[in-house]
Motif scaffolding. Sequence first.
Motif, short mmCIF file in Angstrom:
data_model
loop_
_atom_site.label_atom_id
_atom_site.label_comp_id
_atom_site.label_asym_id
_atom_site.label_seq_id
_atom_site.Cartn_x
_atom_site.Cartn_y
_atom_site.Cartn_z
N UNK A 1 40.15 44.36 -39.31
CA UNK A 1 41.47 43.84 -38.93
C UNK A 1 41.74 43.95 -37.43
N UNK A 2 40.86 44.63 -36.69
CA UNK A 2 41.05 44.77 -35.24
C UNK A 2 39.91 44.14 -34.45
N UNK A 3 39.18 43.23 -35.06
CA UNK A 3 38.08 42.53 -34.39
C UNK A 3 38.44 41.05 -34.28
N UNK A 4 38.22 40.49 -33.09
CA UNK A 4 38.59 39.11 -32.79
C UNK A 4 37.37 38.35 -32.24
N UNK A 5 37.42 37.05 -32.36
CA UNK A 5 36.36 36.20 -31.83
C UNK A 5 36.57 35.94 -30.33
N UNK A 6 35.49 36.03 -29.56
CA UNK A 6 35.50 35.63 -28.15
C UNK A 6 34.17 35.01 -27.80
N UNK A 7 34.17 34.10 -26.80
CA UNK A 7 32.92 33.42 -26.42
C UNK A 7 32.53 33.61 -24.95
N UNK A 8 33.49 33.71 -24.04
CA UNK A 8 33.25 33.80 -22.59
C UNK A 8 32.84 32.46 -21.98
N UNK A 9 33.02 31.36 -22.69
CA UNK A 9 32.83 30.05 -22.08
C UNK A 9 33.89 29.85 -20.99
N UNK A 10 33.58 29.20 -19.87
CA UNK A 10 32.34 28.56 -19.42
C UNK A 10 31.46 29.45 -18.54
N UNK A 11 31.72 30.75 -18.52
CA UNK A 11 30.91 31.64 -17.68
C UNK A 11 29.47 31.72 -18.16
N UNK A 12 29.26 31.42 -19.44
CA UNK A 12 27.91 31.44 -20.01
C UNK A 12 27.67 30.12 -20.73
N UNK A 13 26.40 29.86 -21.05
CA UNK A 13 26.01 28.57 -21.62
C UNK A 13 26.23 28.52 -23.12
N UNK A 14 26.25 27.32 -23.66
CA UNK A 14 26.33 27.15 -25.11
C UNK A 14 25.14 27.82 -25.80
N UNK A 15 23.97 27.77 -25.18
CA UNK A 15 22.79 28.40 -25.79
C UNK A 15 23.00 29.89 -25.95
N UNK A 16 23.53 30.56 -24.91
CA UNK A 16 23.78 32.00 -25.00
C UNK A 16 24.86 32.30 -26.04
N UNK A 17 25.91 31.52 -26.02
CA UNK A 17 26.99 31.74 -26.98
C UNK A 17 26.49 31.54 -28.40
N UNK A 18 25.64 30.53 -28.59
CA UNK A 18 25.15 30.28 -29.94
C UNK A 18 24.29 31.43 -30.46
N UNK A 19 23.56 32.10 -29.58
CA UNK A 19 22.74 33.24 -30.01
C UNK A 19 23.65 34.31 -30.62
N UNK A 20 24.74 34.63 -29.93
CA UNK A 20 25.68 35.63 -30.46
C UNK A 20 26.42 35.09 -31.68
N UNK A 21 26.75 33.80 -31.67
CA UNK A 21 27.44 33.22 -32.81
C UNK A 21 26.58 33.33 -34.08
N UNK A 22 25.29 33.10 -33.96
CA UNK A 22 24.41 33.22 -35.11
C UNK A 22 24.44 34.65 -35.67
N UNK A 23 24.39 35.64 -34.76
CA UNK A 23 24.45 37.02 -35.22
C UNK A 23 25.77 37.32 -35.92
N UNK A 24 26.86 36.81 -35.34
CA UNK A 24 28.18 37.06 -35.90
C UNK A 24 28.34 36.43 -37.28
N UNK A 25 27.94 35.16 -37.41
CA UNK A 25 28.10 34.47 -38.68
C UNK A 25 27.23 35.12 -39.75
N UNK A 26 26.01 35.48 -39.41
CA UNK A 26 25.14 36.16 -40.38
C UNK A 26 25.76 37.47 -40.85
N UNK A 27 26.37 38.20 -39.92
CA UNK A 27 26.99 39.48 -40.27
C UNK A 27 28.21 39.28 -41.17
N UNK A 28 28.99 38.22 -40.90
CA UNK A 28 30.24 38.01 -41.61
C UNK A 28 30.09 37.27 -42.93
N UNK A 29 28.99 36.55 -43.10
CA UNK A 29 28.82 35.68 -44.26
C UNK A 29 29.04 36.36 -45.61
#
Length: 325
Positions: free
Chosen positions: A275-303
Amino acid sequence: MLSGQRRIGKIDVHHHIFPPSEIYDKRGENARVGWRTPAENLPWTPEKSIEFMDTFGIEKAILSYPAGFPPSTGPDATKIVRNANMYASDLCKRHPSRFGFFASLPQPSDPEVLAELDYALDVLKADGIALSSSYGAGSSAKYVADETYDSLWQALDDRRATVFLHGCMTPSSTPYPHETLGLPVCEVPNETFKAAAHLVVTGKKRRYSNVTIILAHLGGCTPFLAPRVAVLSNHMGCQLSPEEIINDFKTFYYETALSAHESTLEMVMRSVGPERVLLGTDFPAVSERMINWYNEQLIEFLTPDEAVAAAVLRDNALRLLAQST
């Protein structure tokens, strides 16, 4: 990979504005801090953010300027902050369903800081305030819980404001350890932790308990080092017990930008709960490729748990944004 979560309509609480140069010139490679902003994200435009958001199933992004903004003090800095916040507010008016923003302030010691706080929240309708881990340079720098800034914290507390707290790119005893370990890689998460620990051991986190504080990048190394602070700071004279210190660290919110991995997510979930964890990306400081790497880890963990996934990706942020209106 992404389509299963796209229906949730994610909310990204860590999404930067790289503003036009007439407001604040901060773009491109910065050798001083050892970081290369992805060329394809520059010059930044709101349309680039919306395109990125559509790709990643993000319904709304809460915009903020990079930590350390503005880099100076005095009347010019106050004017820069006002213009920058007006620019952000205008973006939100033009795209009300896609953007909110955390307003910047002059440095907390600035005599106009409380007036700018009122203007940002009352007139510009900011969703909260973005603060840096420390202000000033060198030996004159002060962390954000310094007693000099108590009037600002009292005003934030009175207003039950939301604060997005991001570490500064402050060099340590050496500029950075290696050419691949620039300040954004190593020092930003360390500075986020130091600011959070400073708020806790000074008692400011509990004194100004009406302020909701979101720590960038899962708090840096905060979840790992909180137990160290609990016992050692108490030994060194902190008036809070180890248990009280640990409990105060649990009252922060933590967002996932550049930090989502099974190891880090497991730690923060056990520390503070989903209940105290939120989504963040840091776009545009980093690329979509970098963000997607973390997004994959997050979605796998949350699924495995749809309710937890909905809370982290959307519902927790919705609740905080509702409190700010």
